[in-house]
Design an enzyme around this catalytic site. Structure first.
Site, mmCIF file in Angstrom:
data_model
loop_
_atom_site.group_PDB
_atom_site.id
_atom_site.type_symbol
_atom_site.label_atom_id
_atom_site.label_comp_id
_atom_site.label_asym_id
_atom_site.label_seq_id
_atom_site.Cartn_x
_atom_site.Cartn_y
_atom_site.Cartn_z
ATOM 1 N N LEU A 85 0.834 -1.202 0.000
ATOM 2 C CA LEU A 85 0.000 0.000 0.000
ATOM 3 C C LEU A 85 0.875 1.261 0.000
ATOM 4 O O LEU A 85 0.860 2.042 0.958
ATOM 5 C CB LEU A 85 -0.925 0.008 1.223
ATOM 6 C CG LEU A 85 -1.828 -1.207 1.417
ATOM 7 C CD1 LEU A 85 -2.614 -1.099 2.721
ATOM 8 C CD2 LEU A 85 -2.762 -1.365 0.244
ATOM 9 N N PRO A 86 1.647 1.479 -1.059
ATOM 10 C CA PRO A 86 2.456 2.699 -1.111
ATOM 11 C C PRO A 86 1.550 3.928 -1.120
ATOM 12 O O PRO A 86 0.460 3.898 -1.700
ATOM 13 C CB PRO A 86 3.214 2.592 -2.434
ATOM 14 C CG PRO A 86 2.921 1.250 -2.995
ATOM 15 C CD PRO A 86 1.767 0.677 -2.252
ATOM 16 N N HIS A 87 1.996 4.986 -0.469
ATOM 17 C CA HIS A 87 1.207 6.205 -0.434
ATOM 18 C C HIS A 87 2.119 7.400 -0.232
ATOM 19 O O HIS A 87 3.230 7.273 0.271
ATOM 20 C CB HIS A 87 0.133 6.143 0.665
ATOM 21 C CG HIS A 87 0.665 5.776 2.008
ATOM 22 N ND1 HIS A 87 0.972 4.473 2.360
ATOM 23 C CD2 HIS A 87 0.960 6.526 3.079
ATOM 24 C CE1 HIS A 87 1.423 4.450 3.600
ATOM 25 N NE2 HIS A 87 1.430 5.676 4.054
ATOM 26 N N ALA A 88 1.620 8.544 -0.676
ATOM 27 C CA ALA A 88 2.398 9.773 -0.540
ATOM 28 C C ALA A 88 1.452 10.955 -0.557
ATOM 29 O O ALA A 88 0.332 10.870 -1.058
ATOM 30 C CB ALA A 88 3.395 9.893 -1.689
#
Length: 154
Positions: free
Chosen positions: A64-67
């Site tokens: 779950l990559p997020h930025a």
């Protein structure tokens, strides 16, 4: 908030040409560039910066990559099913093949966390993940993801 508010059919892809986490982040950035109208290199930097704080591989083949990006004004998602799982430094050391990316405005506050929780809760459904892994059609993947939430809410 529901997944259909975060995800468009164009943001769902099946990817076969990534061999590393870095290359995956580059692919995500290129896909997201046209959706959020932010240069791919800026998205890549933001994702890498977040990843440097700790890996976003949550286990069971899911990441779950997020930025957060100052250039966008609403939370947006990208979903990728990888044809070949890759190492993602997940806690359980399992390679990742399902990736749900969230890009949020810098000042989004608690909504970013709510979106992340929604995605995590949705992908905790093992039956759904099995269906996602068995499908190569991006529109079918989009339907599975957005219909899943409707059945969970009922």
């Amino acid at each position: 908030m529901d997944l259909s508010a975060l995800l468009t059919p164009e943001a769902v892809k099946v990817v076969g040409d990534v061999s590393s986490k870095k290359r995956l982040m580059q692919s995500i950035s290129e896909i997201a560039e046209t959706m959020v109208n932010v240069p791919a290199h800026r998205i890549f930097e933001a994702l890498q910066e977040r990843e440097s704080l700790g890996p976003t591989g949550v286990g069971q083949g899911i990441a779950l990559p997020h930025a957060r990006l100052s250039e966008i004004d609403k939370i947006m998602g990208v979903f990728l099913r990888l044809e070949r799982p890759i190492d993602f430094d997940a806690a359980d050391r399992q390679p990742v093949d399902l990736v749900f990316v969230l890009l949020a405005p810098l000042e989004t506050g608690v909504d970013h966390l709510k979106a992340l929780a929604l995605v995590a809760r949705t992908l905790r459904n093992q039956a759904l993940c099995s269906k996602l892994r068995a499908n190569n059609d991006p529109l079918a993947l989009y339907s599975l993801l957005t219909e899943s939430e409707a059945t969970q809410a009922a």
